[in-house]
Design a protein around this motif. Sequence first.
Motif, PDB file in Angstrom:
ATOM      1  N   GLU A 109      48.699  96.777  31.597  1.00  0.00           N
ATOM      2  CA  GLU A 109      50.106  96.973  31.917  1.00  0.00           C
ATOM      3  C   GLU A 109      50.634  98.117  31.073  1.00  0.00           C
ATOM      4  O   GLU A 109      50.508  98.090  29.845  1.00  0.00           O
ATOM      5  CB  GLU A 109      50.911  95.703  31.621  1.00  0.00           C
TER       6      GLU A 109
ATOM      7  N   PRO B 184      58.937 101.025  32.626  1.00  0.00           N
ATOM      8  CA  PRO B 184      60.258 101.487  32.175  1.00  0.00           C
ATOM      9  C   PRO B 184      61.372 100.600  32.709  1.00  0.00           C
ATOM     10  O   PRO B 184      61.155  99.773  33.595  1.00  0.00           O
ATOM     11  CB  PRO B 184      60.349 102.878  32.814  1.00  0.00           C
ATOM     12  N   ASN B 185      62.551 100.816  32.160  1.00  0.00           N
ATOM     13  CA  ASN B 185      63.719 100.097  32.647  1.00  0.00           C
ATOM     14  C   ASN B 185      64.381 100.888  33.755  1.00  0.00           C
ATOM     15  O   ASN B 185      64.597 102.098  33.619  1.00  0.00           O
ATOM     16  CB  ASN B 185      64.706  99.874  31.500  1.00  0.00           C
TER      17      ASN B 185
ATOM     18  N   HIS C 147      55.196  97.172  35.070  1.00  0.00           N
ATOM     19  CA  HIS C 147      56.074  95.994  35.059  1.00  0.00           C
ATOM     20  C   HIS C 147      57.517  96.466  34.828  1.00  0.00           C
ATOM     21  O   HIS C 147      57.995  96.519  33.691  1.00  0.00           O
ATOM     22  CB  HIS C 147      55.593  95.071  33.927  1.00  0.00           C
TER      23      HIS C 147
ATOM     24  N   GLY D 184      61.367  97.066  34.313  1.00  0.00           N
ATOM     25  CA  GLY D 184      62.501  96.310  33.772  1.00  0.00           C
ATOM     26  C   GLY D 184      63.660  96.431  34.751  1.00  0.00           C
ATOM     27  O   GLY D 184      64.523  97.288  34.588  1.00  0.00           O
TER      28      GLY D 184
ATOM     29  N   GLU E 128      60.412  92.820  36.914  1.00  0.00           N
ATOM     30  CA  GLU E 128      60.791  91.508  36.375  1.00  0.00           C
ATOM     31  C   GLU E 128      61.495  90.670  37.441  1.00  0.00           C
ATOM     32  O   GLU E 128      61.347  89.443  37.478  1.00  0.00           O
ATOM     33  CB  GLU E 128      61.708  91.692  35.162  1.00  0.00           C
TER      34      GLU E 128
ATOM     35  N   TYR F 164      64.293  87.748  29.115  1.00  0.00           N
ATOM     36  CA  TYR F 164      63.120  88.626  29.114  1.00  0.00           C
ATOM     37  C   TYR F 164      61.848  87.803  28.842  1.00  0.00           C
ATOM     38  O   TYR F 164      60.834  87.938  29.529  1.00  0.00           O
ATOM     39  CB  TYR F 164      63.369  89.663  28.029  1.00  0.00           C
TER      40      TYR F 164
ATOM     41  N   ASP G 183      58.547  87.242  31.185  1.00  0.00           N
ATOM     42  CA  ASP G 183      57.203  87.648  30.749  1.00  0.00           C
ATOM     43  C   ASP G 183      56.221  86.475  30.797  1.00  0.00           C
ATOM     44  O   ASP G 183      55.044  86.655  31.119  1.00  0.00           O
ATOM     45  CB  ASP G 183      57.244  88.242  29.336  1.00  0.00           C
TER      46      ASP G 183
ATOM     47  N   TYR H 203      48.744  94.709  27.257  1.00  0.00           N
ATOM     48  CA  TYR H 203      50.107  95.240  27.343  1.00  0.00           C
ATOM     49  C   TYR H 203      50.222  96.435  26.409  1.00  0.00           C
ATOM     50  O   TYR H 203      50.027  96.286  25.205  1.00  0.00           O
ATOM     51  CB  TYR H 203      51.138  94.220  26.868  1.00  0.00           C
TER      52      TYR H 203
ATOM     53  N   VAL I 181      52.741  98.364  24.798  1.00  0.00           N
ATOM     54  CA  VAL I 181      54.185  98.270  24.545  1.00  0.00           C
ATOM     55  C   VAL I 181      54.439  98.572  23.062  1.00  0.00           C
ATOM     56  O   VAL I 181      53.597  98.284  22.204  1.00  0.00           O
ATOM     57  CB  VAL I 181      54.715  96.850  24.901  1.00  0.00           C
TER      58      VAL I 181
ATOM     59  N   GLN J 269      58.066  95.219  19.747  1.00  0.00           N
ATOM     60  CA  GLN J 269      58.101  94.002  20.561  1.00  0.00           C
ATOM     61  C   GLN J 269      57.015  92.994  20.173  1.00  0.00           C
ATOM     62  O   GLN J 269      56.679  92.084  20.935  1.00  0.00           O
ATOM     63  CB  GLN J 269      57.998  94.361  22.049  1.00  0.00           C
TER      64      GLN J 269
ATOM     65  N   HIS K  14      58.059  89.343  20.264  1.00  0.00           N
ATOM     66  CA  HIS K  14      58.258  88.944  21.664  1.00  0.00           C
ATOM     67  C   HIS K  14      56.932  88.493  22.283  1.00  0.00           C
ATOM     68  O   HIS K  14      56.848  87.415  22.887  1.00  0.00           O
ATOM     69  CB  HIS K  14      58.862  90.109  22.458  1.00  0.00           C
ATOM     70  N   PHE K  15      55.898  89.298  22.115  1.00  0.00           N
ATOM     71  CA  PHE K  15      54.623  88.942  22.742  1.00  0.00           C
ATOM     72  C   PHE K  15      53.953  87.758  22.046  1.00  0.00           C
ATOM     73  O   PHE K  15      53.313  86.932  22.695  1.00  0.00           O
ATOM     74  CB  PHE K  15      53.698  90.158  22.831  1.00  0.00           C
TER      75      PHE K  15
END
Length: 578
Positions: free
Chosen positions: A122, A126-127, A162, A164, A261, A311, A315, A333, A335, A339, A342-343
């Motif tokens: 992945e 982008p957002n 993926h 955003g 997402e 978020y 995920d 991932y 990233v 983050q 987060h992961f």
Amino acid sequence: MSNAYDLLRSSARDLIAATGIAPATSIQLAEPKQRELADLAFAVFTIAKEQGQPAPAVAVRIADAIQTTGTLFRSVEAAGGFVNFKVDTGALATQLYADIAAAPDAFGHDPSLGAGQTIIVEYSSPNIAKKLHVGSLRTTVIGHSLYEIHKALGYNVIGDNHLGDWGTQFGYLLAAIEDSPTPPWEDAEPVASMMRMYAEFYQASEEDPDKKTRARAWFRKLEEGDVWARSIWQKLVDISMTEFDTIYERLGISFDTTLGESWFEPMLGPLVDDAIAKGVATIEESGAVSVHFDDKYPSCLLRKTDGATLYQTRDAATCIHRWNTYAPTRNVYVVGAEQRLHFQQVFEFVRRMGYTEIADCSVHVKFGMVTGANGERFKTRKGNVIFADEILDEAVRRATEKIMEQVESGRSEVSQPDDIVRVAEAIGLGAVIYFDLHQGPERNIAFDWEKILSFDGNTGVYLQYMYARCCNIVRKAGGVPDNVDSSVLTTDDERALVVQLSRITGAVRDAGARYAPSAIANWTFELAKDFARFYDRCPVLGADDPAVRDARVKLCDAVATGIKSGLGLLGIAAPDRM
Ligand code: ARG
């Protein structure tokens, strides 16, 4: 699979084992740093100790017992506690040329390693409604290279973008668009306009709670499928994707799947309910749903009091979906390092939900930040935040200037405007990509325009230049000669070059195992340096002996193949004239 790299090692191992002095299982081969000493070395210290003998004596006994005639080696010598192997340049070159001929566009690849296995990479992700920024460029470039590397290792690779495209920020944007006389898509720079509208509305909402309420309400309507909200949101997605695709196309990137997402939205309710039922998540007094990780990590929310998901929730659903769809061997991932937590939370949550396999094989490839050369925020010449397209444009602009200098001083092989544009694009993008990839992903990057476009040094353009030079030699020679006798390659420079070429397979495997495109970059740079040394000291077209000339031209052609293969795995183009 028999390639020069594996054959060389298995041959050395067999020769050592056949002496009966060292058991086959104890034979570890190393590539000595001091290349004039050996191409491969076996350190005997462990077995000498086991046998209660001095290491130098054991090394001598092994070296004396080995016969190299008819092998890929020219000599075996003992030095201290080492058995040093030097390759037979001609024999190894002949094997390399056979490897290349068998798969000219896949030199150094090892498709047996990942055969039958799926790996998800992945990257980019982008957002929507935001321009690609320097961080987006890093994940895009690193991820693309990891994609190519794993393909070269025979995996079935799924490149996943993926997007955003969900979250409360879209509520703000919808409210802002509702208020605005002109929608962002009427702007010449629609995505920049979306960012501006969002930022302004968000700022205003900090002082105006009414605006915040409206923004939240709009996101809820979007979640509920309100027709206007949906249609505007779709427009934001489409327009952003058009802009992103321009950059992807420029970089030669395409994805196998692009599920945003938002796509996971229908799975979130059932997932949260399931988490509660399994006792993995807790309903708080406020009505919010959260996961507590004891002392391991801070807690995280799966659902807010107002019912909105997060978020993390999306995920987790994505991760489970990937397992159910692909059952991958690895789920990678690419990233930013920020983050990390987060992961950790997502993977741990997924594990507690019972999906241990995907939790075990999920990897967060973290990358560092990008700053300007001075270590401060990376800006445009006007002092604004710099975006990905501006970085690429600036790199190509500077590359064009450099080529024009070459053209004007008569040192360039290209002169037609179309060719100049094409080569400048390759050099500019190559410079940016290489500068990122030649250092490990975890490193922070200070972006120095002078450094990245330097013609000599560890840069993309240096490698491209060496590639073009090899091609030029072969062209001038009238093509690659047939029936070359490589046994006339006897200098140390030629040996070093052939040995380095053979090491590509190791570099590709290493890059895959460590998620480190830098392993490929380093290999290619070493090859280019070896070539430069060889070219400096060994006349090719000017060689007196026609047999030597032919053998050297053939070697130059193999070096070209090697550099091109390395650059290809990094996602960098290799023009054959510069
Ligand atoms: N869209 C996010 C951002 O720009 C990155 C997404 C990373 N991937 C993921 N599966 N969370 O910050």
